[in-house]
Design a protein around this motif. Structure first.
Motif, mmCIF file in Angstrom:
data_model
loop_
_atom_site.group_PDB
_atom_site.id
_atom_site.type_symbol
_atom_site.label_atom_id
_atom_site.label_comp_id
_atom_site.label_asym_id
_atom_site.label_seq_id
_atom_site.Cartn_x
_atom_site.Cartn_y
_atom_site.Cartn_z
ATOM 1 N N ASP A 82 -6.608 -35.961 23.066
ATOM 2 C CA ASP A 82 -6.139 -37.260 22.613
ATOM 3 C C ASP A 82 -6.988 -37.688 21.421
ATOM 4 O OD1 ASP A 82 -5.309 -39.838 22.180
ATOM 5 O OD2 ASP A 82 -5.619 -40.513 24.244
ATOM 6 N N PRO A 83 -6.474 -37.514 20.202
ATOM 7 C CA PRO A 83 -7.268 -37.854 19.021
ATOM 8 C C PRO A 83 -7.647 -39.336 18.961
ATOM 9 C CG PRO A 83 -5.012 -37.270 18.403
ATOM 10 C CD PRO A 83 -5.150 -37.015 19.870
ATOM 11 N N LEU A 84 -6.955 -40.180 19.709
ATOM 12 C CA LEU A 84 -7.256 -41.608 19.708
ATOM 13 C C LEU A 84 -8.296 -41.994 20.756
ATOM 14 C CD1 LEU A 84 -3.623 -42.963 19.242
ATOM 15 C CD2 LEU A 84 -5.366 -42.523 17.494
ATOM 16 N N ASN A 85 -8.702 -41.043 21.595
ATOM 17 C CA ASN A 85 -9.688 -41.338 22.635
ATOM 18 C C ASN A 85 -10.881 -40.385 22.503
ATOM 19 O OD1 ASN A 85 -11.200 -41.859 24.904
ATOM 20 N ND2 ASN A 85 -9.503 -41.716 26.332
ATOM 21 N N PRO A 86 -11.953 -40.829 21.857
ATOM 22 C CA PRO A 86 -13.112 -39.957 21.654
ATOM 23 C C PRO A 86 -13.869 -39.643 22.943
ATOM 24 C CG PRO A 86 -13.588 -42.184 20.875
ATOM 25 C CD PRO A 86 -12.132 -42.159 21.278
ATOM 26 N N LEU A 87 -13.554 -40.330 24.021
ATOM 27 C CA LEU A 87 -14.236 -40.084 25.295
ATOM 28 C C LEU A 87 -13.692 -38.852 26.016
ATOM 29 C CD1 LEU A 87 -14.511 -43.741 26.621
ATOM 30 C CD2 LEU A 87 -16.231 -42.406 25.382
ATOM 31 N N VAL A 88 -12.508 -38.404 25.620
ATOM 32 C CA VAL A 88 -11.907 -37.227 26.238
ATOM 33 C C VAL A 88 -12.392 -35.981 25.496
ATOM 34 C CG1 VAL A 88 -9.735 -36.013 26.721
ATOM 35 C CG2 VAL A 88 -9.869 -38.487 27.011
ATOM 36 N N GLU A 89 -13.026 -35.078 26.239
ATOM 37 C CA GLU A 89 -13.528 -33.829 25.667
ATOM 38 C C GLU A 89 -12.359 -33.011 25.118
ATOM 39 O OE1 GLU A 89 -16.584 -31.337 24.601
ATOM 40 O OE2 GLU A 89 -16.873 -33.150 25.790
ATOM 41 N N THR A 90 -12.469 -32.592 23.863
ATOM 42 C CA THR A 90 -11.426 -31.790 23.230
ATOM 43 C C THR A 90 -11.531 -30.347 23.712
ATOM 44 O OG1 THR A 90 -11.415 -33.202 21.289
ATOM 45 C CG2 THR A 90 -10.530 -30.996 21.004
ATOM 46 N N LEU A 91 -10.398 -29.774 24.056
ATOM 47 C CA LEU A 91 -10.339 -28.365 24.429
ATOM 48 C C LEU A 91 -9.599 -27.595 23.347
ATOM 49 C CD1 LEU A 91 -9.346 -28.400 28.219
ATOM 50 C CD2 LEU A 91 -11.626 -28.201 27.227
ATOM 51 N N THR A 92 -9.968 -26.334 23.172
ATOM 52 C CA THR A 92 -9.204 -25.468 22.287
ATOM 53 C C THR A 92 -8.050 -24.867 23.092
ATOM 54 O OG1 THR A 92 -10.465 -23.480 22.818
ATOM 55 C CG2 THR A 92 -11.290 -24.856 20.988
ATOM 56 N N ARG A 93 -7.082 -24.351 22.389
ATOM 57 C CA ARG A 93 -5.971 -23.658 23.048
ATOM 58 C C ARG A 93 -6.509 -22.494 23.881
ATOM 59 N NH1 ARG A 93 -0.427 -23.468 21.191
ATOM 60 N NH2 ARG A 93 0.683 -21.941 22.472
ATOM 61 N N GLU A 94 -7.525 -21.787 23.343
ATOM 62 C CA GLU A 94 -8.119 -20.645 24.047
ATOM 63 C C GLU A 94 -8.803 -21.081 25.344
ATOM 64 O OE1 GLU A 94 -8.509 -21.297 20.715
ATOM 65 O OE2 GLU A 94 -7.024 -19.792 20.123
ATOM 66 N N GLN A 95 -9.517 -22.209 25.304
ATOM 67 C CA GLN A 95 -10.165 -22.709 26.522
ATOM 68 C C GLN A 95 -9.120 -23.084 27.574
ATOM 69 O OE1 GLN A 95 -12.413 -25.778 24.447
ATOM 70 N NE2 GLN A 95 -14.310 -24.944 25.339
ATOM 71 N N LEU A 96 -8.047 -23.722 27.137
ATOM 72 C CA LEU A 96 -6.974 -24.084 28.066
ATOM 73 C C LEU A 96 -6.350 -22.825 28.655
ATOM 74 C CD1 LEU A 96 -5.216 -26.201 29.412
ATOM 75 C CD2 LEU A 96 -3.800 -26.261 27.335
ATOM 76 N N TRP A 97 -6.088 -21.832 27.818
ATOM 77 C CA TRP A 97 -5.512 -20.575 28.298
ATOM 78 C C TRP A 97 -6.438 -19.917 29.320
ATOM 79 C CZ3 TRP A 97 -1.444 -18.172 29.434
ATOM 80 C CH2 TRP A 97 -1.477 -16.811 29.733
ATOM 81 N N GLU A 98 -7.719 -19.847 29.003
ATOM 82 C CA GLU A 98 -8.683 -19.228 29.932
ATOM 83 C C GLU A 98 -8.664 -19.950 31.281
ATOM 84 O OE1 GLU A 98 -11.918 -17.198 29.249
ATOM 85 O OE2 GLU A 98 -11.081 -16.280 27.472
ATOM 86 N N GLY A 99 -8.535 -21.268 31.242
ATOM 87 C CA GLY A 99 -8.449 -22.034 32.485
ATOM 88 C C GLY A 99 -7.196 -21.706 33.277
ATOM 89 N N LEU A 100 -6.077 -21.507 32.585
ATOM 90 C CA LEU A 100 -4.831 -21.144 33.267
ATOM 91 C C LEU A 100 -4.936 -19.751 33.886
ATOM 92 C CD1 LEU A 100 -2.148 -22.532 30.791
ATOM 93 C CD2 LEU A 100 -2.989 -23.570 32.923
ATOM 94 N N VAL A 101 -5.602 -18.834 33.196
ATOM 95 C CA VAL A 101 -5.809 -17.487 33.742
ATOM 96 C C VAL A 101 -6.717 -17.569 34.967
ATOM 97 C CG1 VAL A 101 -6.814 -15.205 33.286
ATOM 98 C CG2 VAL A 101 -5.380 -16.313 31.554
ATOM 99 N N LEU A 102 -7.759 -18.368 34.883
ATOM 100 C CA LEU A 102 -8.652 -18.542 36.032
ATOM 101 C C LEU A 102 -7.880 -19.080 37.238
ATOM 102 C CD1 LEU A 102 -11.604 -18.481 37.094
ATOM 103 C CD2 LEU A 102 -11.768 -20.872 36.372
ATOM 104 N N ARG A 103 -6.985 -20.043 37.004
ATOM 105 C CA ARG A 103 -6.185 -20.594 38.102
ATOM 106 C C ARG A 103 -5.291 -19.528 38.726
ATOM 107 N NH1 ARG A 103 -1.509 -22.790 39.784
ATOM 108 N NH2 ARG A 103 -1.534 -24.802 40.871
ATOM 109 N N ALA A 104 -4.779 -18.617 37.910
ATOM 110 C CA ALA A 104 -3.925 -17.540 38.431
ATOM 111 C C ALA A 104 -4.744 -16.521 39.224
ATOM 112 C CB ALA A 104 -3.185 -16.842 37.298
#
Length: 161
Positions: free
Chosen positions: A11-33
């Motif tokens: 959320d570019p309008l909320n600096p309190l939310v940690e930004t994730l890269t597409r790769e980090q999100l993908w790695e998390g989805l693989v971990l969940r699988a």
């Protein structure tokens, strides 16, 4: 019953939310699988019965109940889970798709298709809303856990494995 919703990752309008890269999100989805017991409440264990570069056949153990599913990984795009229906369990699918409309924004779309009938009574509609709410809460929790893993392992390729 079909259900779909979107969770905003960055959320570019909320600096309190940690930004994730597409790769980090993908790695998390693989971990969940690969290790769903880290993400799914009540799941005792998961046995991966077979694996290819882009698929997993899994057996999930919830107490005395066992569910089998097939996972298809489309790298950096989506993960699709297909749950086999049995006499004791509803079948269906869940697809998690990464959406990135621009360099800053990142979303995760959740699409559920189940063998539950379309609700046609007030009780059935209420039950359907409860199921949808449970799905939504589980998905929010998945994103929270992916963030947690990404923060613990910043910018290290393969860090979530």
């Amino acid at each position: 019953m079909n259900f779909e919703h979107l969770i905003q990752i960055n959320d570019p309008l909320n600096p309190l939310v940690e930004t994730l890269t597409r790769e980090q999100l993908w790695e998390g989805l693989v971990l969940r699988a690969e290790q769903p017991q880290l993400f799914v409440l009540g799941l005792d264990s998961c046995t991966i019965l077979s694996r290819t570069d882009h698929t997993l056949e899994r057996e999930l153990h919830y107490g005395h109940a066992t569910v089998r599913d097939h996972v298809t990984l489309t790298p950096n795009e989506s993960v699709r889970y297909v749950i086999r229906a049995t006499e004791a369990h509803v079948g269906g699918s869940l697809t998690m798709t990464i959406e990135q409309p621009d360099e800053v924004q990142l979303f995760l779309r959740f699409q559920y298709e189940t063998t539950l009938p379309t609700p046609d009574t007030e009780d059935a509609r209420q039950t359907s809303e409860i199921v949808k709410s449970a799905y939504r809460e589980s998905d929010i929790d998945t994103v929270r856990l992916i963030r947690q893993y990404a923060v613990q392992n910043p910018k290290e390729p393969g860090a979530l494995h």
